[in-house]
Design a protein around this motif. Structure first.
Motif, mmCIF file in Angstrom:
data_model
loop_
_atom_site.group_PDB
_atom_site.id
_atom_site.type_symbol
_atom_site.label_atom_id
_atom_site.label_comp_id
_atom_site.label_asym_id
_atom_site.label_seq_id
_atom_site.Cartn_x
_atom_site.Cartn_y
_atom_site.Cartn_z
ATOM 1 N N CYS A 8 15.624 -2.043 -30.117
ATOM 2 C CA CYS A 8 15.300 -1.590 -31.479
ATOM 3 C C CYS A 8 16.491 -1.736 -32.427
ATOM 4 C CB CYS A 8 14.818 -0.142 -31.440
ATOM 5 S SG CYS A 8 14.388 0.544 -33.059
ATOM 6 N N CYS A 9 17.661 -1.118 -32.023
ATOM 7 C CA CYS A 9 18.822 -1.128 -32.923
ATOM 8 C C CYS A 9 19.957 -2.001 -32.422
ATOM 9 C CB CYS A 9 19.324 0.300 -33.144
ATOM 10 S SG CYS A 9 20.011 1.071 -31.641
ATOM 11 N N GLY A 10 19.894 -2.469 -31.158
ATOM 12 C CA GLY A 10 20.942 -3.316 -30.626
ATOM 13 C C GLY A 10 22.107 -2.573 -30.027
ATOM 14 N N SER A 11 22.065 -1.240 -29.958
ATOM 15 C CA SER A 11 23.165 -0.467 -29.398
ATOM 16 C C SER A 11 23.257 -0.678 -27.890
ATOM 17 C CB SER A 11 22.966 1.023 -29.704
ATOM 18 O OG SER A 11 23.933 1.812 -29.038
ATOM 19 N N THR A 12 24.472 -0.660 -27.355
ATOM 20 C CA THR A 12 24.693 -0.816 -25.914
ATOM 21 C C THR A 12 24.880 0.523 -25.210
ATOM 22 O OG1 THR A 12 27.070 -1.094 -26.316
ATOM 23 C CG2 THR A 12 25.709 -3.094 -26.216
ATOM 24 N N ARG A 13 24.756 1.613 -25.915
ATOM 25 C CA ARG A 13 24.919 2.952 -25.323
ATOM 26 C C ARG A 13 23.567 3.401 -24.790
ATOM 27 N NH1 ARG A 13 27.716 6.832 -29.536
ATOM 28 N NH2 ARG A 13 27.616 8.162 -27.661
ATOM 29 N N LEU A 14 23.251 2.956 -23.573
ATOM 30 C CA LEU A 14 21.979 3.267 -22.925
ATOM 31 C C LEU A 14 22.219 4.211 -21.756
ATOM 32 C CD1 LEU A 14 20.351 -0.291 -22.833
ATOM 33 C CD2 LEU A 14 20.064 1.487 -24.559
ATOM 34 N N SER A 15 21.334 5.174 -21.582
ATOM 35 C CA SER A 15 21.397 6.099 -20.451
ATOM 36 C C SER A 15 20.050 6.083 -19.728
ATOM 37 C CB SER A 15 21.725 7.523 -20.928
ATOM 38 O OG SER A 15 20.725 7.999 -21.810
ATOM 39 N N LYS A 16 20.095 6.121 -18.414
ATOM 40 C CA LYS A 16 18.878 6.043 -17.606
ATOM 41 C C LYS A 16 18.141 7.377 -17.643
ATOM 42 C CE LYS A 16 17.188 4.930 -12.983
ATOM 43 N NZ LYS A 16 17.537 4.474 -11.612
ATOM 44 N N LEU A 17 16.849 7.317 -17.957
ATOM 45 C CA LEU A 17 16.005 8.510 -17.969
ATOM 46 C C LEU A 17 15.193 8.666 -16.696
ATOM 47 C CD1 LEU A 17 14.602 8.296 -21.620
ATOM 48 C CD2 LEU A 17 16.548 9.626 -20.775
ATOM 49 N N GLY A 18 14.909 7.606 -16.011
ATOM 50 C CA GLY A 18 14.095 7.651 -14.806
ATOM 51 C C GLY A 18 13.626 6.251 -14.451
ATOM 52 N N GLU A 19 12.607 6.177 -13.640
ATOM 53 C CA GLU A 19 12.086 4.875 -13.245
ATOM 54 C C GLU A 19 10.631 5.011 -12.835
ATOM 55 O OE1 GLU A 19 14.610 3.694 -10.018
ATOM 56 O OE2 GLU A 19 13.529 4.890 -8.542
#
Length: 294
Positions: free
Chosen positions: A129-140
């Protein structure tokens, strides 16, 4: 459907759209009809099975009737699935939602003893969406897919090295591996598979030979027959032990069943005599067993 000239489209594109929509409705109706037919056949089969359980009918005619009903149900289920897919494809062409969806029973989970192969899809490196690289895993979410591994053939090379004694010149070598057939070539799993296909799945040796040939293995009918005979001789002591155990029972149940046998130019009647030992309903601790003669 109103077929007056006022309801008909004036341009070709609208006419094509109307034809596709009408075709989608027709296929949906056919899919619904096929589903009802399959449901009726399924309910009839369940009723016959319940009657057999309640009234204890164990005749060969009733068993053949149930088998025919199961085959009929199989054909109807296949036709219903084909009609449903055709209706879905027609609905996709019109851009509308499918007008009919079959009701299927809830699928049971796959057995726990099956090995699981975990395939992890690579996570995105940035936010779409915004291109940010700050991703955190919520689940799978895990999607399980049942797959089968085709039968594989292999040749096992057993190497037996020979040694000579430098002092007494005696030559020594380990013994050759065991085969069911003397000086044979088949490992233990191959005769077991041949016997199971012949007696458990009722596949004659000529059909087995043809299927093996399609897999690239040349095993003639005579070769397969040699394996059956050798395996039968090897299992004879086990049959003797089971025979002594069954015939030593205080209560013995017997049954004589006739079966058609294909002979030279005609069909003759064969007999299978079954003897069963089962002392569990009477408090016995001896293991149950069955003995067959043909």
């Amino acid at each position: 459907m109103d077929t007056t000239s006022d309801s008909l489209p004036d341009d070709l594109a609208s006419a094509h759209a109307m034809i596709r929509a009408e075709r989608a409705r027709r296929l949906a109706a056919e899919a619904a009809q096929s589903d009802v037919a399959a449901l009726v056949a399924h309910l009839k089969l369940q009723i016959e099975k319940l009657k057999r359980e309640l009234y204890g009918s164990r005749s060969e005619r009733k068993a053949r009737l149930l088998e025919q009903m199961e085959l009929q149900l199989e054909d109807l289920e296949t036709a219903a699935s084909e009609d449903e897919r055709a209706a879905e494809n027609a609905a996709l062409q019109t851009g509308a939602a499918p007008a009919f969806t079959r009701k299927r029973p809830a699928r049971k989970p796959f057995p726990d003893h099956l090995p699981r192969e975990r395939v992890v899809i690579a996570a995105p490196e940035s936010c779409p969406c915004c291109g940010s690289t700050r991703l955190s895993k919520l689940g799978e979410d895990i999607t399980e897919t049942l797959e089968v591994i085709p039968r594989r053939w292999k040749v096992i090379q057993t190497v037996r090295e020979r040694f000579a004694c430098r002092q007494c010149e005696t030559i020594t070598q380990p013994p050759a591996p065991f085969h069911v057939t003397p000086r044979g070539f088949a490992g233990p799993n191959l005769p077991a598979a041949i016997l199971f296909e012949k007696f458990g799945q009722h596949q004659p040796l000529n059909r087995q030979s043809e299927r093996y040939a399609r897999e690239g293995i040349d095993l003639s009918v005579s070769t397969l027959a040699d394996q059956v005979g050798a395996a039968t001789a090897a299992l004879a002591p086990l049959h003797t032990v089971i025979e002594a155990h069954v015939l030593a029972a205080e209560r013995l149940h017997g049954d004589d069943t006739t079966v058609p046998i294909l002979a030279k130019g005609k069909t003759i009647t064969g007999h299978i005599w079954a003897y069963v030992r089962d002392d569990r309903p009477f408090g016995g601790r001896a293991p149950p067993a069955a003995l067959y003669y043909a």
